[in-house]
Design a protein around this motif. Structure first.
Motif, PDB file in Angstrom:
ATOM      1  N   SER A  49      33.147 -29.999  89.943  1.00  0.00           N
ATOM      2  CA  SER A  49      33.081 -30.303  88.522  1.00  0.00           C
ATOM      3  C   SER A  49      33.478 -29.070  87.734  1.00  0.00           C
ATOM      4  N   SER A  50      33.842 -29.273  86.481  1.00  0.00           N
ATOM      5  CA  SER A  50      34.185 -28.142  85.621  1.00  0.00           C
ATOM      6  C   SER A  50      33.858 -28.468  84.178  1.00  0.00           C
ATOM      7  N   ILE A  51      33.587 -27.422  83.412  1.00  0.00           N
ATOM      8  CA  ILE A  51      33.402 -27.522  81.971  1.00  0.00           C
ATOM      9  C   ILE A  51      34.260 -26.430  81.348  1.00  0.00           C
ATOM     10  N   THR A  52      35.178 -26.820  80.483  1.00  0.00           N
ATOM     11  CA  THR A  52      36.084 -25.873  79.846  1.00  0.00           C
ATOM     12  C   THR A  52      36.160 -26.155  78.354  1.00  0.00           C
ATOM     13  N   GLU A  53      36.823 -25.274  77.651  1.00  0.00           N
ATOM     14  CA  GLU A  53      37.009 -25.488  76.220  1.00  0.00           C
ATOM     15  C   GLU A  53      37.903 -26.704  75.985  1.00  0.00           C
ATOM     16  N   LEU A  54      37.632 -27.432  74.912  1.00  0.00           N
ATOM     17  CA  LEU A  54      38.443 -28.587  74.547  1.00  0.00           C
ATOM     18  C   LEU A  54      39.639 -28.108  73.741  1.00  0.00           C
ATOM     19  N   THR A  55      40.821 -28.280  74.292  1.00  0.00           N
ATOM     20  CA  THR A  55      42.056 -27.908  73.604  1.00  0.00           C
ATOM     21  C   THR A  55      42.881 -29.176  73.369  1.00  0.00           C
ATOM     22  N   ASN A  56      43.868 -29.079  72.497  1.00  0.00           N
ATOM     23  CA  ASN A  56      44.732 -30.228  72.183  1.00  0.00           C
ATOM     24  C   ASN A  56      43.901 -31.463  71.860  1.00  0.00           C
ATOM     25  N   ASP A  57      42.940 -31.272  70.983  1.00  0.00           N
ATOM     26  CA  ASP A  57      42.019 -32.340  70.609  1.00  0.00           C
ATOM     27  C   ASP A  57      42.777 -33.490  69.953  1.00  0.00           C
ATOM     28  N   SER A  58      42.667 -34.687  70.532  1.00  0.00           N
ATOM     29  CA  SER A  58      43.401 -35.845  70.000  1.00  0.00           C
ATOM     30  C   SER A  58      42.462 -37.003  69.658  1.00  0.00           C
ATOM     31  N   ARG A  59      41.205 -36.703  69.349  1.00  0.00           N
ATOM     32  CA  ARG A  59      40.264 -37.761  68.985  1.00  0.00           C
ATOM     33  C   ARG A  59      40.700 -38.434  67.686  1.00  0.00           C
ATOM     34  N   VAL A  60      40.531 -39.745  67.616  1.00  0.00           N
ATOM     35  CA  VAL A  60      41.063 -40.518  66.489  1.00  0.00           C
ATOM     36  C   VAL A  60      39.991 -40.884  65.470  1.00  0.00           C
ATOM     37  N   PHE A  61      38.787 -40.388  65.658  1.00  0.00           N
ATOM     38  CA  PHE A  61      37.727 -40.613  64.683  1.00  0.00           C
ATOM     39  C   PHE A  61      37.426 -39.295  63.972  1.00  0.00           C
ATOM     40  N   LYS A  62      36.618 -39.345  62.928  1.00  0.00           N
ATOM     41  CA  LYS A  62      36.281 -38.144  62.177  1.00  0.00           C
ATOM     42  C   LYS A  62      35.409 -37.234  63.027  1.00  0.00           C
ATOM     43  N   VAL A  63      35.926 -36.056  63.319  1.00  0.00           N
ATOM     44  CA  VAL A  63      35.243 -35.113  64.197  1.00  0.00           C
ATOM     45  C   VAL A  63      34.244 -34.288  63.384  1.00  0.00           C
ATOM     46  N   ASP A  64      33.031 -34.187  63.898  1.00  0.00           N
ATOM     47  CA  ASP A  64      31.994 -33.365  63.275  1.00  0.00           C
ATOM     48  C   ASP A  64      32.045 -31.980  63.914  1.00  0.00           C
ATOM     49  N   LYS A  65      32.451 -30.987  63.143  1.00  0.00           N
ATOM     50  CA  LYS A  65      32.641 -29.635  63.665  1.00  0.00           C
ATOM     51  C   LYS A  65      31.326 -28.966  64.051  1.00  0.00           C
ATOM     52  N   LYS A  66      30.203 -29.527  63.605  1.00  0.00           N
ATOM     53  CA  LYS A  66      28.904 -28.930  63.942  1.00  0.00           C
ATOM     54  C   LYS A  66      28.479 -29.287  65.364  1.00  0.00           C
ATOM     55  N   ILE A  67      29.148 -30.253  65.950  1.00  0.00           N
ATOM     56  CA  ILE A  67      28.813 -30.691  67.311  1.00  0.00           C
ATOM     57  C   ILE A  67      29.788 -30.048  68.296  1.00  0.00           C
ATOM     58  N   GLN A  68      29.292 -29.140  69.122  1.00  0.00           N
ATOM     59  CA  GLN A  68      30.151 -28.509  70.124  1.00  0.00           C
ATOM     60  C   GLN A  68      30.604 -29.558  71.136  1.00  0.00           C
ATOM     61  N   THR A  69      31.893 -29.527  71.448  1.00  0.00           N
ATOM     62  CA  THR A  69      32.459 -30.487  72.392  1.00  0.00           C
ATOM     63  C   THR A  69      33.251 -29.739  73.448  1.00  0.00           C
ATOM     64  N   LYS A  70      33.004 -30.054  74.699  1.00  0.00           N
ATOM     65  CA  LYS A  70      33.660 -29.408  75.824  1.00  0.00           C
ATOM     66  C   LYS A  70      34.411 -30.438  76.661  1.00  0.00           C
ATOM     67  N   MET A  71      35.457 -29.985  77.323  1.00  0.00           N
ATOM     68  CA  MET A  71      36.184 -30.817  78.285  1.00  0.00           C
ATOM     69  C   MET A  71      35.481 -30.730  79.631  1.00  0.00           C
ATOM     70  N   VAL A  72      35.216 -31.864  80.244  1.00  0.00           N
ATOM     71  CA  VAL A  72      34.558 -31.851  81.547  1.00  0.00           C
ATOM     72  C   VAL A  72      35.346 -32.688  82.547  1.00  0.00           C
ATOM     73  N   ARG A  73      35.204 -32.321  83.793  1.00  0.00           N
ATOM     74  CA  ARG A  73      35.807 -33.075  84.885  1.00  0.00           C
ATOM     75  C   ARG A  73      34.828 -33.089  86.048  1.00  0.00           C
ATOM     76  N   PHE A  74      34.690 -34.239  86.690  1.00  0.00           N
ATOM     77  CA  PHE A  74      33.797 -34.362  87.835  1.00  0.00           C
ATOM     78  C   PHE A  74      34.342 -35.455  88.736  1.00  0.00           C
ATOM     79  N   GLN A  75      33.877 -35.476  89.978  1.00  0.00           N
ATOM     80  CA  GLN A  75      34.376 -36.462  90.931  1.00  0.00           C
ATOM     81  C   GLN A  75      33.369 -37.576  91.155  1.00  0.00           C
ATOM     82  N   ASN A  76      33.891 -38.794  91.323  1.00  0.00           N
ATOM     83  CA  ASN A  76      33.013 -39.880  91.760  1.00  0.00           C
ATOM     84  C   ASN A  76      32.954 -39.869  93.289  1.00  0.00           C
TER      85      ASN A  76
END
Length: 392
Positions: A49-76
């Protein structure tokens, strides 16, 4: 010398960033904590698994900058890499143990759409949350794409619980799950057998088995028509096997006026047209306005693609929510709209489930209103449900 509030916040942010960056795909040793409090934020103990900074943010809803958001990856457990976004509550405290909720859906959507909005909103209310792309969709892995599986999509919820439950700032005894639209059935199915999920909710539930195998309200296919669809799937399976690749197809296969299954033909064919036809029915209009309009995302199958032609196989083979009565005594919350064409899916599951259960029917809400129209989504009651059963 006493530190200023601004300095303390800056140091806290640096500590969190360093700690989260310490995780590796191989599950290698974590970096040493920047201070004694940093040990609690050293990301996931889950291997691969990994947790990294979220780059190239393409979310289509209004993003709340007060909420930290990270990119994660894990295996099933099938070894497929699942991609998601981790949302941390405002004023995140590394020394606390938070409740957590995992989100996915709708069917054919990505984490940058509805599930991300729900995850962000519940993080604002004090939960650690993860919104993820199911296997074969969005940024999640595998050597095929645009394929759906009731089994593997359910497993992705289990894997998301693995991941979030091993975060050292999450209490693994206080984890919930939520599925939106067609992923609602997978969330409930996961919760039936995974007792680590202490509470489960759905919004705009679609039972994809019923929708794909039976069609709308279960009365679309006659027995002969269902056999026609099975013949179509066999034909497409031979073609995909011969070519060694997937071919485009509709996940809900229509029967044409000629009595034959409708194929997805034409260059660049997509589930939804690029232009809404005149006189389009309300359901098509509802989906079009969301996926092609206010929430278009290039990675979403419903916005910009189509499923593989053999996708219906899994839903013909396996039955989601077959044992929903076994969910009890863990609680179930179902949210639908009084104008939602999918309302009967929620009502059917509500009738079959045992207590504790709750059905919320939102006045004036269509199916897709519950994806992102804030005033039509009962976030206060959703917060109350998860707070009651998970705590904060």
């Amino acid at each position: 010398m006493k530190k200023t509030s601004r300095t303390r916040k800056l140091m806290k942010s640096v500590v969190l960033s360093l700690a989260l960056a310490a995780v590796s795909f191989a599950g290698a040793a974590f970096a040493a904590p920047a201070d004694a409090n940093a040990a609690a934020v050293m990301a996931s103990q889950m291997k691969n698994s990994s947790i990294t900074e979220l780059t190239n943010d393409s979310r289509v809803f209004k993003v709340d900058k007060k909420i930290q958001t990270k990119m994660v990856r894990f295996q099933n457990r099938y070894g497929i890499e699942v991609a998601g976004h981790l949302y941390l509550p405002e004023n995140f405290d590394a020394n606390k143990k938070y409740s957590a909720i995992v989100f996915s859906g709708p069917f054919g959507a990505v984490k940058e759409q509805s599930s991300g909005l729900y995850a962000q909103e519940m993080a604002k209310r004090g939960f650690v949350t993860v919104a993820f792309d199911c296997s074969f969709t969005g940024e999640s892995g595998s050597n095929v794409h645009d394929v759906a599986s009731p089994d593997i999509f359910t497993e992705d919820f289990h894997a998301a619980v693995d991941f979030v439950g091993l975060l050292p700032f999450v209490d693994k005894e206080r984890v919930g799950a939520m599925g939106i639209c067609g992923l609602g059935g997978m969330a409930v199915t996961a919760a039936i057998n995974d007792v680590r999920i202490k509470a489960v909710a759905t919004s705009a539930l679609y039972n994809m088995n019923d929708s794909i195998r039976n069609h709308y309200k279960g009365d679309y296919y006659t027995p002969a028509q269902r056999e026609t669809v099975k013949g179509y799937l066999a034909e497409m399976r031979w073609k995909e096997a011969e070519l060694g690749k997937t071919l485009p197809g509709y996940h809900e296969v229509a029967i044409g006026s000629d009595g034959k299954a409708v194929h997805a033909t034409g260059e660049g064919v997509t589930l939804l047209p690029n232009k809404l036809p005149e006189g389009a029915d309300p359901v098509t209009t509802d989906f079009f306005n969301y996926y092609k309009g206010r929430a278009f995302h290039p990675r979403a199958i419903n916005s910009n693609g189509i499923w593989s032609s053999t996708t219906p196989y899994g839903f013909f083979d396996f039955d989601l929510m077959a044992h929903v009565e076994e969910l009890s005594p863990r609680p179930l919350l179902l949210i639908t709209g009084d104008k939602a064409h999918s309302r009967y899916h929620s009502e059917n599951v509500y009738e079959r489930a045992k207590e504790p259960k709750e059905l919320i029917v939102m006045p004036g809400a269509t199916h897709c209103d519950l994806y992102d129209i804030y005033e039509k989504i009962p976030f206060e009651r959703l917060d109350g449900f998860f707070t009651k059963h998970l705590g904060k």
